[in-house]
Design an enzyme around this catalytic site. Structure first.
Site, PDB file in Angstrom:
ATOM      1  N   GLY A 152       4.203 -33.134 -78.114  1.00 25.04           N
ATOM      2  CA  GLY A 152       4.551 -32.510 -76.833  1.00 25.04           C
ATOM      3  C   GLY A 152       5.687 -31.512 -76.961  1.00 25.04           C
ATOM      4  N   GLY A 161       6.561 -28.643 -74.365  1.00 29.14           N
ATOM      5  CA  GLY A 161       6.935 -28.993 -72.999  1.00 29.14           C
ATOM      6  C   GLY A 161       8.373 -28.634 -72.656  1.00 29.14           C
ATOM      7  N   GLN A 162       8.766 -28.957 -71.436  1.00 30.01           N
ATOM      8  CA  GLN A 162      10.097 -28.580 -70.944  1.00 30.01           C
ATOM      9  C   GLN A 162      11.207 -29.119 -71.849  1.00 30.01           C
ATOM     10  OE1 GLN A 162      11.454 -30.549 -67.401  1.00 30.01           O
ATOM     11  NE2 GLN A 162      12.984 -28.971 -66.923  1.00 30.01           N
ATOM     12  N   ASP A 209       1.783 -29.879 -80.604  1.00 30.95           N
ATOM     13  CA  ASP A 209       1.406 -29.927 -79.187  1.00 30.95           C
ATOM     14  C   ASP A 209      -0.103 -29.707 -79.109  1.00 30.95           C
ATOM     15  OD1 ASP A 209       3.356 -29.560 -76.449  1.00 30.95           O
ATOM     16  OD2 ASP A 209       1.207 -29.171 -76.215  1.00 30.95           O
ATOM     17  N   ILE A 210      -0.666 -30.031 -77.979  1.00 25.08           N
ATOM     18  CA  ILE A 210      -2.107 -29.814 -77.785  1.00 25.08           C
ATOM     19  C   ILE A 210      -2.414 -28.332 -77.634  1.00 25.08           C
ATOM     20  CG2 ILE A 210      -2.042 -30.155 -75.261  1.00 25.08           C
ATOM     21  CD1 ILE A 210      -4.761 -31.964 -76.511  1.00 25.08           C
ATOM     22  N   TYR A 238       1.798 -42.377 -63.510  1.00 27.17           N
ATOM     23  CA  TYR A 238       2.820 -41.972 -64.489  1.00 27.17           C
ATOM     24  C   TYR A 238       3.851 -43.097 -64.654  1.00 27.17           C
ATOM     25  CZ  TYR A 238       6.898 -39.332 -66.227  1.00 27.17           C
ATOM     26  OH  TYR A 238       7.991 -38.896 -66.932  1.00 27.17           O
ATOM     27  N   LYS A 250       4.722 -45.432 -67.867  1.00 22.52           N
ATOM     28  CA  LYS A 250       6.072 -45.453 -68.445  1.00 22.52           C
ATOM     29  C   LYS A 250       6.631 -46.880 -68.468  1.00 22.52           C
ATOM     30  CE  LYS A 250       6.668 -41.308 -69.878  1.00 22.52           C
ATOM     31  NZ  LYS A 250       6.798 -41.069 -71.329  1.00 22.52           N
ATOM     32  N   ILE A 291      14.861 -33.289 -64.824  1.00 26.52           N
ATOM     33  CA  ILE A 291      15.565 -32.451 -65.798  1.00 26.52           C
ATOM     34  C   ILE A 291      15.496 -30.986 -65.344  1.00 26.52           C
ATOM     35  CG2 ILE A 291      15.667 -31.696 -68.215  1.00 26.52           C
ATOM     36  CD1 ILE A 291      16.279 -34.701 -67.835  1.00 26.52           C
TER      37      ILE A 291
HETATM   38  N1  SER Z   1      10.566 -35.389 -63.866  1.00 29.17           N
HETATM   39  C1  SER Z   1       9.567 -36.420 -63.817  1.00 29.17           C
HETATM   40  C2  SER Z   1       8.609 -36.195 -62.714  1.00 29.17           C
HETATM   41  O1  SER Z   1       9.012 -35.648 -61.713  1.00 29.17           O
HETATM   42  C3  SER Z   1      10.229 -37.754 -63.654  1.00 29.17           C
HETATM   43  O2  SER Z   1      10.386 -38.338 -64.890  1.00 29.17           O
HETATM   44  O3  SER Z   1       7.497 -36.598 -62.807  1.00 29.17           O
END
Ligand code: SER
Length: 325
Positions: free
Chosen positions: A12, A15-16, A38-39, A146, A150, A176
């Site tokens: 990944g 990603g950000q 990454d994919i 999600y 997690k 983030i």
């Molecule tokens: N930034 C993530 C989301 O909004 C939370 O871990 O899904």
């Protein structure tokens, strides 16, 4: 690096968080020591500054092959679908997030990888979790797929620590905020988009209510968090894959007000969509005492410092015509 030194592999990596974490790790350990995967194959610094391989984390043989090929000693497993994208395709979120993690852990166990970083999220919490100063060890009650992946992922990682002695570490990241790679498909993404739109258009329509308070962190702290946790003395850790971490908490309205200190004419409207319900199920603030105690976690950036930096960087990019339409 010497012939026998073990390399780092990141999934990944486009990603950000991954895209900036790769650069931080390459700066620290040398460009050749960090294999970004990454994919998708992105253009730019990620592929230009060191080894890059296309990798689908749900392809077990491909993950194992790269770990063997590059003599990998550490894996940063950043690949995941976030909360809002996950709700649009729960089956895919389970496949990528759970199967991908299981494949990485199994490959690490079988091939002698020394250490794995597997980030978790505030999405593991839910309506039955205390919302203010959410404790480290508390009710996990996720309402999104999600969050389910997690929460299960944290437990799976801790199982590998207990059962196989594999050194797996992770923290529960809040939202983030960053200015290099846009986040994709998260509920906290508004806190990034608002800066871009403020600079480009002087206005923003927020998909959360004005009074929605969520825990957040600026990218320099996010990187420090991963690097410090991965260097911590394993013997001092009582938790492993589920450290609460935070840097600040603010409402969407407070963020807009902070932006107005720099751009007085900035206008923010609030038109909540399906992501409001997700945000309402998450903590407003986090108790990260365990991370502070067990490995010395301490954030540097608050809302004022982050906002000044974001607007300065994006303002310069906009003036140079590099902020997009
Ligand atoms: N930034 C993530 C989301 O909004 C939370 O871990 O899904």
């Amino acid at each position: 690096m010497s012939k026998d030194a073990k390399r780092i592999l990141m999934t990944g990596a486009a990603g950000q968080i991954g895209s900036e974490l790769v650069q931080a790790l390459r700066g620290k350990h040398g460009s050749d020591s960090v294999v970004a995967t990454d994919i998708i194959r992105p253009q730019g610094e990620l592929t230009a500054s060191g080894p890059f391989e296309r990798l689908d984390v749900t392809d077990g043989p491909a993950v194992a092959e790269l770990i063997r090929k590059y003599r990998i000693g550490t894996v940063y497993h950043m690949a995941a679908l976030l909360s809002a994208s996950g709700e649009k395709n729960p089956q895919k979120a389970w496949e990528v997030n759970m199967k991908g993690l299981h494949i990485v852990l199994e490959a690490a166990r079988e091939l002698g990888v020394a250490r794995v970083f597997s980030p978790s999220s505030i999405a593991v919490f839910g309506p039955a979790t205390p919302r203010e100063r959410t404790p480290q060890d508390t009710v996990l009650d996720p309402t999104t797929i999600y969050g389910v992946t997690k929460a299960a992922g944290e437990m799976l990682c801790d199982y590998y620590v207990r059962k196989y002695g594999l050194d797996v570490r992770g923290c529960r990241y809040p939202g983030i905020v960053s200015h290099q790679t846009l986040p994709g498909g998260g509920t906290t993404d508004y806190a990034v988009a608002i800066y871009y739109e403020a600079v480009k258009f002087g206005r923003y329509t927020c998909f959360l209510r004005e009074d929605t308070r969520l825990p957040m962190m600026y990218m320099p702290d996010c990187l420090k968090c991963a690097l410090d946790l991965m260097e911590a003395d394993f013997g001092r850790l009582r938790h492993h894959s589920n450290f609460n971490v935070t840097a600040m908490s603010f409402t969407a309205g407070e963020l807009a007000a902070e932006i107005r200190r720099h751009i007085p004419s900035f206008v923010c409207e609030y038109v909540p969509d399906f992501r409001q319900e997700i945000a309402d199920s998450w903590p407003a603030s986090i108790d990260d005492g365990a991370a502070r105690e067990e490995w010395g976690w301490k954030p540097d950036c608050d809302l004022a410092a982050m906002t000044a930096d974001m607007l300065a960087v994006l303002g310069k990019r906009h003036a140079a015509g590099r902020l997009g339409a």
